[in-house]
Enzyme design. Structure first.
Site, PDB file in Angstrom:
ATOM      1  N   LYS A 109       8.968   7.644  -3.938  1.00 45.25           N
ATOM      2  CA  LYS A 109       7.752   7.149  -4.452  1.00 45.25           C
ATOM      3  C   LYS A 109       7.176   7.989  -5.785  1.00 45.25           C
ATOM      4  CE  LYS A 109       5.551   5.168  -1.030  1.00 45.25           C
ATOM      5  NZ  LYS A 109       4.447   4.429   0.230  1.00 45.25           N
TER       6      LYS A 109
ATOM      7  N   GLY B 183       0.879  -1.075  -0.090  1.00 45.23           N
ATOM      8  CA  GLY B 183      -0.213  -0.006  -0.142  1.00 45.23           C
ATOM      9  C   GLY B 183       0.630   1.690  -0.126  1.00 45.23           C
ATOM     10  N   THR B 184       0.644   2.122  -0.568  1.00 46.54           N
ATOM     11  CA  THR B 184       0.932   3.790  -0.385  1.00 46.54           C
ATOM     12  C   THR B 184      -0.142   4.706  -0.442  1.00 46.54           C
ATOM     13  OG1 THR B 184       2.616   5.011  -1.848  1.00 46.54           O
ATOM     14  CG2 THR B 184       0.789   3.449  -2.810  1.00 46.54           C
ATOM     15  N   THR B 185       0.607   5.904  -0.240  1.00 47.66           N
ATOM     16  CA  THR B 185      -0.395   6.982  -0.613  1.00 47.66           C
ATOM     17  C   THR B 185       0.241   8.415  -1.378  1.00 47.66           C
ATOM     18  OG1 THR B 185      -0.960   6.871   1.477  1.00 47.66           O
ATOM     19  CG2 THR B 185      -1.281   9.205   0.884  1.00 47.66           C
TER      20      THR B 185
END
Length: 337
Positions: free
Chosen positions: A70, A37-39
């Site tokens: 990222k 997961g990431t944002t």
């Protein structure tokens, strides 16, 4: 004594990557589910484009790396935020940077952000339904549509660089403009016969040049073409291609959207936009276990991209706790009065 390839194959009993029976199309089942997961988020405003992302790389319940980049610059006016598998994202970012650079070397100008996103979507579409996991947001500023005097100047430079293959400028709709010589087609023989394949290729180039002329040239020299300004595009590994002014991708995106939807405005200043991006990433990392650690913020303008110093989200957490305690003290004082 050097062993032959058959001996090397027979020695390696456990691995099958050296076996002649192993094919490239064979899918390998991972030992565990790769949950990640990431944002990441990006939005456009009057001062350019803001791109922000956290720095945590996770795999299942493991924090693989707390300081991942990222947001990757592609060139001076384009950055890409990545979500999905880290290896896949790095690979396709390098492929995209290579294709954009080759286009610039061939034609003397950079590929626009929208065209870059379309190219990436076409390259990713054959991998639909596979284990490739890529979700990229292209954040950039198109400079090829500056005021038309500059566009004509840049177009003339491109025509000069390609003048070795034709005796005049490119035709529009297959016909030369008045007063311009006819293009000498290199695939024509002395009898005037044309190879069908080369003729079709010429027609495609003619259509591309027609669209370029219609987009870069206008009758009013004081107008600005729509190719100039901030651009945002989203591309997924199944070939999805979207254009917009606000995107948030990753497992923390629902929490980021809760901040962005009510706060992002076109007339914001730079400091306000940076503050909103930081707040959105902080709220997402506070609620999403797969996001966290630090926040990276990039600002893209007509002068190129600029990276702000990385900020530790723990400091934002402590500031939020301090503000909460101060509000509680003020509330208690009001109740006493």
């Amino acid at each position: 004594m050097v062993k032959s390839s058959n001996d090397l194959t027979s020695v390696n009993h456990k691995g099958t990557f050296l076996s002649p029976r192993c094919h490239l199309s064979t899918s390998v089942t991972p030992p565990f589910r790769l949950c990640h997961g990431t944002t990441t988020l990006a939005f456009a405003f009057q001062g350019g484009v803001i791109a922000a992302a956290d720095s945590r790389a996770s795999c299942a319940g493991l924090v693989a790396c707390p300081a991942v980049e990222k947001i990757s610059p592609i060139h001076s006016h384009l950055v890409v935020t990545s979500s999905g598998s880290g290896a896949d994202c790095m690979l396709w970012e390098r492929i995209l940077a290579r294709e954009i650079r080759l286009y610039q070397l061939r034609y003397g100008r950079r590929l626009s952000v929208v065209s870059s996103a379309k190219l990436l979507s076409l390259m990713l579409h054959p991998f639909k339904g596979t284990n490739v996991c890529v979700a990229l947001t292209l954040c950039g500023w198109d400079t090829c549509g500056a005021p038309n005097s500059q566009a004509v100047k840049s177009l003339s430079v491109c025509e000069k660089s390609t003048s070795f293959c034709c005796s005049g400028t490119f035709p529009v709709n297959g016909q030369s403009r008045p007063g311009e010589p006819k293009i000498q087609r290199k695939w024509e023989d002395p009898e005037g016969q044309v190879d069908p394949f080369m003729s079709s290729q010429h027609d495609q180039r003619t259509e591309i040049q027609t669209a370029s002329d219609e987009g870069l040239l206008s009758s009013n020299p004081n107008t600005t073409t729509p190719l100039f300004g901030p651009r945002l595009c989203y591309v997924c590994s199944d070939g999805t291609f979207l254009k917009g002014e606000l995107f948030s991708v990753g497992s923390g995106s629902p929490y980021a959207y809760s901040v962005l939807d009510g706060a992002v405005r076109w007339e914001m200043c730079e400091e306000e936009a940076v503050s909103i991006a930081r707040e959105a990433v902080y709220r997402a990392t506070h609620r999403d276990a797969y996001s966290g650690n630090s926040v990276d913020i990039f600002h893209i303008t007509a002068h190129g991209w600029r990276r702000r110093p990385r900020e530790d989200l723990r400091e934002e957490y402590h500031r939020e706790r301090k503000r909460g305690r101060e509000r509680m003290k003020v509330k208690e004082r009001e109740e006493i009065k």
